[in-house]
Motif scaffolding. Structure first.
Motif, PDB file in Angstrom:
ATOM      1  N   PRO A 103      14.251  -3.072  44.539  1.00  0.00           N
ATOM      2  CA  PRO A 103      15.369  -3.307  43.612  1.00  0.00           C
ATOM      3  C   PRO A 103      15.103  -2.612  42.284  1.00  0.00           C
ATOM      4  O   PRO A 103      14.053  -1.981  42.084  1.00  0.00           O
ATOM      5  CB  PRO A 103      15.382  -4.826  43.463  1.00  0.00           C
ATOM      6  N   LYS A 104      16.028  -2.715  41.357  1.00  0.00           N
ATOM      7  CA  LYS A 104      15.896  -2.059  40.060  1.00  0.00           C
ATOM      8  C   LYS A 104      14.631  -2.538  39.355  1.00  0.00           C
ATOM      9  O   LYS A 104      14.332  -3.728  39.309  1.00  0.00           O
ATOM     10  CB  LYS A 104      17.111  -2.367  39.194  1.00  0.00           C
ATOM     11  N   THR A 105      13.868  -1.570  38.819  1.00  0.00           N
ATOM     12  CA  THR A 105      12.610  -1.899  38.147  1.00  0.00           C
ATOM     13  C   THR A 105      12.374  -0.927  37.000  1.00  0.00           C
ATOM     14  O   THR A 105      12.862   0.208  37.019  1.00  0.00           O
ATOM     15  CB  THR A 105      11.427  -1.840  39.136  1.00  0.00           C
ATOM     16  N   SER A 106      11.598  -1.366  36.028  1.00  0.00           N
ATOM     17  CA  SER A 106      11.287  -0.523  34.874  1.00  0.00           C
ATOM     18  C   SER A 106       9.993   0.263  35.064  1.00  0.00           C
ATOM     19  O   SER A 106       9.605   1.042  34.196  1.00  0.00           O
ATOM     20  CB  SER A 106      11.174  -1.389  33.615  1.00  0.00           C
ATOM     21  N   VAL A 107       9.328   0.068  36.181  1.00  0.00           N
ATOM     22  CA  VAL A 107       8.068   0.768  36.447  1.00  0.00           C
ATOM     23  C   VAL A 107       8.344   2.263  36.628  1.00  0.00           C
ATOM     24  O   VAL A 107       9.300   2.663  37.305  1.00  0.00           O
ATOM     25  CB  VAL A 107       7.383   0.191  37.703  1.00  0.00           C
TER      26      VAL A 107
ATOM     27  N   ALA B 111      -2.289   0.462  47.481  1.00  0.00           N
ATOM     28  CA  ALA B 111      -1.961  -0.568  48.462  1.00  0.00           C
ATOM     29  C   ALA B 111      -2.106  -0.072  49.898  1.00  0.00           C
ATOM     30  O   ALA B 111      -2.466  -0.839  50.789  1.00  0.00           O
ATOM     31  CB  ALA B 111      -0.536  -1.062  48.225  1.00  0.00           C
ATOM     32  N   SER B 112      -1.829   1.219  50.127  1.00  0.00           N
ATOM     33  CA  SER B 112      -1.810   1.739  51.500  1.00  0.00           C
ATOM     34  C   SER B 112      -3.043   2.551  51.867  1.00  0.00           C
ATOM     35  O   SER B 112      -3.392   2.654  53.043  1.00  0.00           O
ATOM     36  CB  SER B 112      -0.583   2.625  51.686  1.00  0.00           C
ATOM     37  N   GLY B 113      -3.690   3.144  50.876  1.00  0.00           N
ATOM     38  CA  GLY B 113      -4.811   4.031  51.176  1.00  0.00           C
ATOM     39  C   GLY B 113      -4.370   5.404  51.630  1.00  0.00           C
ATOM     40  O   GLY B 113      -5.174   6.192  52.122  1.00  0.00           O
ATOM     41  N   HIS B 114      -3.071   5.720  51.482  1.00  0.00           N
ATOM     42  CA  HIS B 114      -2.518   7.015  51.875  1.00  0.00           C
ATOM     43  C   HIS B 114      -1.726   7.605  50.703  1.00  0.00           C
ATOM     44  O   HIS B 114      -1.344   6.888  49.785  1.00  0.00           O
ATOM     45  CB  HIS B 114      -1.597   6.876  53.093  1.00  0.00           C
ATOM     46  N   ASP B 115      -1.472   8.914  50.792  1.00  0.00           N
ATOM     47  CA  ASP B 115      -0.634   9.545  49.779  1.00  0.00           C
ATOM     48  C   ASP B 115       0.776   8.991  49.867  1.00  0.00           C
ATOM     49  O   ASP B 115       1.291   8.698  50.955  1.00  0.00           O
ATOM     50  CB  ASP B 115      -0.599  11.064  49.976  1.00  0.00           C
ATOM     51  N   ALA B 116       1.408   8.862  48.715  1.00  0.00           N
ATOM     52  CA  ALA B 116       2.762   8.312  48.660  1.00  0.00           C
ATOM     53  C   ALA B 116       3.671   9.239  47.872  1.00  0.00           C
ATOM     54  O   ALA B 116       3.240   9.934  46.956  1.00  0.00           O
ATOM     55  CB  ALA B 116       2.747   6.930  48.021  1.00  0.00           C
TER      56      ALA B 116
ATOM     57  N   LEU C 167       2.982  -4.373  46.971  1.00  0.00           N
ATOM     58  CA  LEU C 167       3.918  -3.645  46.117  1.00  0.00           C
ATOM     59  C   LEU C 167       4.782  -4.603  45.301  1.00  0.00           C
ATOM     60  O   LEU C 167       5.031  -4.377  44.111  1.00  0.00           O
ATOM     61  CB  LEU C 167       4.809  -2.737  46.973  1.00  0.00           C
ATOM     62  N   ALA C 168       5.247  -5.664  45.942  1.00  0.00           N
ATOM     63  CA  ALA C 168       6.075  -6.639  45.228  1.00  0.00           C
ATOM     64  C   ALA C 168       5.316  -7.254  44.060  1.00  0.00           C
ATOM     65  O   ALA C 168       5.865  -7.454  42.967  1.00  0.00           O
ATOM     66  CB  ALA C 168       6.539  -7.721  46.201  1.00  0.00           C
ATOM     67  N   GLU C 169       4.051  -7.521  44.276  1.00  0.00           N
ATOM     68  CA  GLU C 169       3.232  -8.114  43.211  1.00  0.00           C
ATOM     69  C   GLU C 169       2.985  -7.110  42.089  1.00  0.00           C
ATOM     70  O   GLU C 169       3.084  -7.459  40.902  1.00  0.00           O
ATOM     71  CB  GLU C 169       1.905  -8.582  43.806  1.00  0.00           C
ATOM     72  N   ASP C 170       2.662  -5.858  42.448  1.00  0.00           N
ATOM     73  CA  ASP C 170       2.358  -4.849  41.429  1.00  0.00           C
ATOM     74  C   ASP C 170       3.612  -4.445  40.635  1.00  0.00           C
ATOM     75  O   ASP C 170       3.544  -4.231  39.417  1.00  0.00           O
ATOM     76  CB  ASP C 170       1.756  -3.601  42.081  1.00  0.00           C
ATOM     77  N   LEU C 171       4.739  -4.342  41.328  1.00  0.00           N
ATOM     78  CA  LEU C 171       5.974  -3.897  40.685  1.00  0.00           C
ATOM     79  C   LEU C 171       6.734  -5.043  40.023  1.00  0.00           C
ATOM     80  O   LEU C 171       7.738  -4.812  39.350  1.00  0.00           O
ATOM     81  CB  LEU C 171       6.881  -3.208  41.709  1.00  0.00           C
ATOM     82  N   LYS C 172       6.242  -6.277  40.283  1.00  0.00           N
ATOM     83  CA  LYS C 172       6.865  -7.479  39.716  1.00  0.00           C
ATOM     84  C   LYS C 172       8.337  -7.604  40.139  1.00  0.00           C
ATOM     85  O   LYS C 172       9.247  -7.773  39.320  1.00  0.00           O
ATOM     86  CB  LYS C 172       6.748  -7.475  38.193  1.00  0.00           C
ATOM     87  N   VAL C 173       8.547  -7.497  41.443  1.00  0.00           N
ATOM     88  CA  VAL C 173       9.885  -7.686  42.020  1.00  0.00           C
ATOM     89  C   VAL C 173       9.777  -8.678  43.171  1.00  0.00           C
ATOM     90  O   VAL C 173       8.675  -8.971  43.677  1.00  0.00           O
ATOM     91  CB  VAL C 173      10.470  -6.355  42.531  1.00  0.00           C
TER      92      VAL C 173
END
Length: 371
Positions: free
Chosen positions: A62-66, A78-83, A112-118
C-alpha cells in the motif's frame, strides 16, 4: 517540395546515390564489430531474466513514505536475493524478488510489512515457480524458431533462396545486437521483451522485402544486356527505396523513444523499458541491416552464379574498352527494365551512378536531332 522530398526523387531517378554494394566490406566490418561486442556482453554479463523466466515473487505494498532505495535494502535483507523496487503512481511500491523460493514468501512478506511499517494483509503477493518460468522461456524460443523458419520458406518461395538466406542473416544480426544491448545495459528480460523482439523482426523484414521486390523487378531480364552487373542494379534498388526506409524507421522510432526516454527514464515507468528498449534497438538495427547487410549479401551470392559471373566479365570488358560508364541504371521506364533517356544526359551524380544510355542506340536509331 521539401529538400528531403527532392532528395528522394533524385535518388529514385538515379541522379544521386551512394555505392552501398561497392562499400559493402566496410559495412560488413562494422556489423561484425557490433555483433562481437554484443556477444561479449552477453557472455560476460549475461541476461537479467525476469521472474517470469526464473521464478520468484512480486510484492505490491500500500501507499508508503519509504524511499525506493530503502525499500530495496529491506527486500534484499529479507530475501537474501537481489530485488527490483519501483515506485507506482499512487505512492505504493512494487518489489520484485527473482530466484527466491516460493515457500519463503510468507516470511518475506511478514518481514517487509514490519520494515515498511504497513499492514501485512494489505501487501499483495504474486508467486511464480521456476518450472513455469522454464516453460515460458522454452515456448518463447520455440516461437522465435518457428517464426524464422516460416520467414525463410516464404522468402524462398516469393523470391529465391539467396534472398531468403540474406534476410535470415539480417534477422540473426538484429536479434544478436538487441539481445547484446540488453546484456550490456542490464535491463530485465520479460515476456514484453519477447513481444518487442518479434515486433522489430517484422519491421526489419518489411524494409528488406521492399528492396528485394524492387531488385527482383529490375533484374528480370538482366541477362539480355551488357551494361550493368547485378551489383549495379542491387545498389540502385537500395538507393531508390532509401528515403522510404529512413522515413518509416524514424516515424516508428519517435513514439518508441518517447516510451523509453520519457516514460521509462524521466517519469520512472520502469516497466515500459521491458518492451521499449527492444523496439528501439531492434528498429534501428533492422533499418541498418536491410540497407547495409541484406541486399549487398544477395549481390555477393548472386554473383557466385556462373551466368552472373559471365555477365560481370562482359560488362567490365565493355567498360574497359570505353563503351560504358561504371554506373548503375536509373529507375526502369520501359518493359525490359532499362529506360530510354539519351546517353548524352549528364545528371549530377554522387558516387558511381549515372543515367544509362538509351536502348535506341542498340537498335540503330540516330543520336542526333530529327530533321
Amino acid at each position: 517540395m521539401s529538400k528531403l522530398g527532392n532528395l528522394g526523387a533524385r535518388l529514385h531517378r538515379g541522379e544521386v546515390g551512394y555505392d552501398f554494394v561497392g562499400n559493402r566490406k566496410f559495412w560488413y566490418g562494422i556489423s561484425i564489430l557490433i555483433t562481437i561486442t554484443a556477444i561479449v556482453g552477453l557472455a560476460v554479463r549475461g541476461l537479467n531474466m525476469g521472474i517470469e523466466f526464473q521464478g520468484g515473487a512480486v510484492f505490491t505494498t500500500p501507499k508508503t513514505s519509504v524511499s525506493v532505495s530503502q525499500a530495496q535494502e529491506y527486500a534484499e535483507e529479507a530475501s537474501g536475493h537481489d530485488a527490483i523496487v519501483q515506485k507506482l503512481g499512487n505512492g505504493s511500491l512494487r518489489i520484485q524478488i527473482a530466484g527466491t523460493d516460493t515457500s519463503r514468501s510468507d516470511q518475506i512478506k511478514e518481514t517487509l510489512a514490519e520494515d515498511l511499517k504497513v499492514d501485512e494483509e494489505k501487501i499483495n503477493a504474486e508467486l511464480v515457480g521456476p518450472s513455469w518460468g522454464d516453460q515460458i522461456a522454452n515456448k518463447a524460443w520455440q516461437g522465435l524458431g518457428i517464426f524464422l523458419v516460416l520467414v525463410v520458406i516464404y522468402l524462398a518461395i516469393a523470391f529465391e533462396w539467396r534472398m531468403a538466406v540474406a534476410a535470415f542473416v539480417a534477422l540473426i544480426h538484429d536479434i544478436t545486437i538487441t539481445v547484446g544491448v540488453y546484456a550490456l545495459v542490464g535491463f530485465e528480460v520479460t515476456p514484453g521483451t519477447v513481444i518487442g523482439l518479434l515486433t522489430i523482426l517484422g519491421y526489419s523484414l518489411y524494409d528488406t522485402v521492399v528492396v528485394f521486390d524492387s531488385l527482383k523487378e529490375q533484374t528480370k531480364d538482366i541477362g539480355k544486356q551488357t551494361r550493368w552487373t547485378y551489383s549495379d542494379i542491387a545498389n540502385r534498388s537500395i538507393n531508390s527505396t532509401l528515403v522510404r526506409s529512413v522515413n518509416t524507421t524514424v516515424v516508428a522510432l519517435l513514439p518508441v523513444a518517447g516510451l523509453l526516454f520519457i516514460g521509462g527514464g524521466v517519469l520512472g515507468g520502469g516497466m515500459l523499458n521491458d518492451i521499449s528498449l527492444s523496439l528501439f534497438v531492434g528498429l534501428a538495427a533492422g533499418a541498418y541491416s536491410s540497407i547495409f547487410i541484406a541486399t549487398p549479401l544477395v549481390a555477393d551470392l548472386k554473383e557466385l552464379q556462373p551466368d552472373m559471373k559471365a555477365l560481370k566479365k562482359r560488362v567490365l570488358a565493355k567498360r574497359a574498352q570505353g563503351g560504358e560508364p561504371a554506373t548503375a541504371p536509373s529507375t526502369p521506364a520501359s518493359d525490359d527494365g532499362y529506360d530510354d533517356e539519351p546517353e548524352d544526359v549528364a545528371p549530377a551524380v554522387v558516387g558511381p551512378r549515372n543515367q544509362p544510355a538509351s536502348r535506341g542506340r542498340g537498335r540503330g536509331r540516330p543520336s542526333g536531332k530529327r530533321r
